[in-house]
Write an enzyme that holds these catalytic residues in place. Structure first.
Site, PDB file in Angstrom:
ATOM      1  N   HIS A  58       0.885  -1.214   0.044  1.00  0.00           N
ATOM      2  CA  HIS A  58       0.005  -0.032  -0.076  1.00  0.00           C
ATOM      3  C   HIS A  58       0.726   1.286   0.093  1.00  0.00           C
ATOM      4  O   HIS A  58       1.365   1.482   0.980  1.00  0.00           O
ATOM      5  CB  HIS A  58      -0.849   0.125   1.318  1.00  0.00           C
ATOM      6  N   HIS A  60       1.393   5.489  -2.162  1.00  0.00           N
ATOM      7  CA  HIS A  60       0.866   6.370  -2.926  1.00  0.00           C
ATOM      8  C   HIS A  60       2.227   7.079  -3.518  1.00  0.00           C
ATOM      9  O   HIS A  60       2.595   8.090  -3.104  1.00  0.00           O
ATOM     10  CB  HIS A  60       0.286   7.621  -2.134  1.00  0.00           C
ATOM     11  N   GLN A 153      -9.533   9.691  -5.035  1.00  0.00           N
ATOM     12  CA  GLN A 153      -8.928  10.280  -3.807  1.00  0.00           C
ATOM     13  C   GLN A 153     -10.325  11.135  -3.246  1.00  0.00           C
ATOM     14  O   GLN A 153     -10.635  11.144  -1.869  1.00  0.00           O
ATOM     15  CB  GLN A 153      -7.868  11.042  -3.853  1.00  0.00           C
ATOM     16  N   HIS A 211      -9.353   1.965  -0.098  1.00  0.00           N
ATOM     17  CA  HIS A 211      -9.290   2.462   1.235  1.00  0.00           C
ATOM     18  C   HIS A 211     -10.438   2.384   2.174  1.00  0.00           C
ATOM     19  O   HIS A 211     -11.767   2.898   1.362  1.00  0.00           O
ATOM     20  CB  HIS A 211      -8.973   3.950   1.105  1.00  0.00           C
ATOM     21  N   GLU A 214     -11.365   4.182   6.955  1.00  0.00           N
ATOM     22  CA  GLU A 214      -9.946   4.770   7.277  1.00  0.00           C
ATOM     23  C   GLU A 214     -10.364   6.097   8.273  1.00  0.00           C
ATOM     24  O   GLU A 214     -10.357   7.253   7.632  1.00  0.00           O
ATOM     25  CB  GLU A 214      -9.130   5.347   6.160  1.00  0.00           C
ATOM     26  N   ASP A 310       2.087   3.152   2.988  1.00  0.00           N
ATOM     27  CA  ASP A 310       1.331   4.249   2.706  1.00  0.00           C
ATOM     28  C   ASP A 310       1.972   5.344   2.036  1.00  0.00           C
ATOM     29  O   ASP A 310       1.658   5.999   1.173  1.00  0.00           O
ATOM     30  CB  ASP A 310       0.405   4.505   3.945  1.00  0.00           C
ATOM     31  N   TRP A 316       0.704  13.789   3.928  1.00  0.00           N
ATOM     32  CA  TRP A 316       0.153  12.909   5.214  1.00  0.00           C
ATOM     33  C   TRP A 316       1.217  12.728   5.952  1.00  0.00           C
ATOM     34  O   TRP A 316       0.848  12.248   7.362  1.00  0.00           O
ATOM     35  CB  TRP A 316      -0.502  11.730   4.591  1.00  0.00           C
TER      36      TRP A 316
END
Ligand code: FE2
Length: 429
Positions: A58, A60, A153, A211, A214, A310, A316
């Site tokens: 996982h 991005h 997203q 996702h 979350e 992630d 983030w």
């Protein structure tokens, strides 16, 4: 016969010791003790651990290494991160995304991370990030397997154009169907998005990785819908729920039913410990919830559970470094998986279990598998996690693609040895 590459005297993650691995034509030809045939290239493992490559289930990659663009995340929350990414998106250029992704892949290879499932945002009508990562997928193919997930997203139903853009991304060659049901306008829209996205995956014969839930909302129920749709559409073994952080906060009675439903549907779960522990619980005072999903309970029910990274230096998360042992280390702590078998399972969560979720062909240390592996400066998987062991050599298709010098410190202490290396520590029995 002569082999292309022979790796001598390795310890394997399953506990076998003194093993030789012979490679020919990019595949593993033999895994046994005492191989005497000549080889063009020999690596002496010296009893250290050889593992199949690390796998990040996982990530991005479209956002990675963008930290500070256009500004930093002040609250540290998931929602400000999403807003910040929304500010950055119109400013992205294909060249910059490609350049950052390639730099990240260099880092990954150096850390023995040779397969990554990356979500890619499809909400920008230009599909700029999709085009950039499709280019990156081809450019890194000789040394890294990059699997892409079409990720809406800003919401599949909530963001204008996302329904059409997701199909465009899949038509362009994106591998997996993504989703974000908890970010839709209502629970009902979230459930509808799960149904529609699973139907697309069923029609196209693709995998699903959403996702899902979350949040810290104990009443979020999208993973139940994901299990239901997986069951209804016969997608068993092809669907993963990512994050699932709300499960941390759910009522225990409800979870006892939910986990059985997830197991029945053959769902896989992907926790992202570094991110879950820092993004969740932000609305709490004290005690603050950990926000990671129930990893030991999911594993006990027979689900495949992987740990993903992630984020690395993005809206983030300001840290990270493509080190899946770091991820395993954090997962182990947050889930309190300190039993010996549990610690070993944390190593599997960033290697074999993650590979199973991605459906990687030819993964593993057995004859016929791709000649891909990592020589670690540790003797066991637990020691590798404990030391975040140096990747002494990384091999892809029978060729060394990265080497790092052993970790050694020179001490000048009265009456003590001069050199301190990880080998000085006794491995656990
Ligand atoms: Fe994510």
């Amino acid at each position: 016969m002569a082999f292309d590459l022979l790796l001598r005297n390795a310890s394997l993650p399953d506990g076998r010791q003194g093993i030789d691995i012979a490679c020919q034509g990019g595949r593993i030809a033999a895994v046994e003790a005492g191989i005497t045939a000549p080889a063009g290239w020999v690596i002496e493992a010296g009893g250290l651990l050889v593992s199949p490559p690390f796998v990040d289930s996982h990530f991005h990659m479209d956002a990675t290494l963008s930290l500070g663009l256009p500004r930093l995340n002040r609250s540290g929350t998931l929602l400000e991160g999403i807003a910040l990414w929304g500010e950055l998106k119109p400013l992205l250029t294909r060249a910059a995304v490609v350049e950052r992704a390639l730099r990240y892949c260099d880092l990954a290879v150096a850390q023995g991370l040779l397969a990554i499932r990356s979500h890619v945002d499809i909400c920008d009508d230009r599909l700029l990030a999709v085009e950039a990562l499709l280019e990156v997928r081809e450019r890194v193919r000789p040394y890294l397997d990059l699997q892409l997930v079409a990720f809406p997203q800003d919401g599949y139903l909530r963001a204008p154009g996302a329904v059409r853009n997701l199909e465009r991304a899949l038509d362009a060659g994106v591998d997996v169907v993504g989703g974000i049901p908890h970010f839709e306008r209502s629970m009902a829209d979230g459930a509808t998005s799960v149904r529609m996205l699973c139907e697309i995956a069923a029609a196209r014969g693709l995998r699903v990785d959403m996702h899902c839930d979350e949040s810290d909302d104990p009443l979020s129920r999208h993973v139940e819908t994901l299990a239901y749709e997986t069951q209804r559409l016969g997608l068993h073994g092809r669907v993963a729920g990512s994050h699932l952080t709300s499960m941390h906060s759910m009522d225990n009675y409800y979870v006892s039913k939910l986990i059985a439903l997830m197991a029945e549907a053959g769902l896989a779960a992907i926790a992202n410990p570094l991110i879950n522990i820092t993004l969740q619980g932000r609305h709490d005072t004290y005690p603050k919830r950990r926000g990671m999903t129930r990893v030991p309970e999911l594993r006990a029910a027979g689900l495949t559970v992987a740990f993903g990274q992630d984020c690395v230096m993005d809206p983030w998360y300001p840290l990270g470094g493509a080190d899946m042992l770091d991820v395993a280390h954090m997962g182990l702590h947050v889930a309190q998986m300190t039993g010996l078998d549990a610690m070993r399972a944390c190593f599997d969560a960033v290697t074999t279990d993650a590979a199973r979720i991605l459906g990687l062909e030819g993964y593993g240390l057995h004859p016929g598998a791709h000649a891909d592996f990592v020589l670690l400066e540790a003797r066991t998987p637990v020691e590798a996690i404990r030391l975040r062991a140096t990747r002494l050599a990384v091999v892809r298709r029978g060729r060394v693609v990265a080497e790092t010098a052993p970790r050694t410190t020179r001490l000048t202490l009265p009456g003590r040895p001069e050199a301190l290396s990880p080998a000085a520590y006794a491995p656990p029995g």
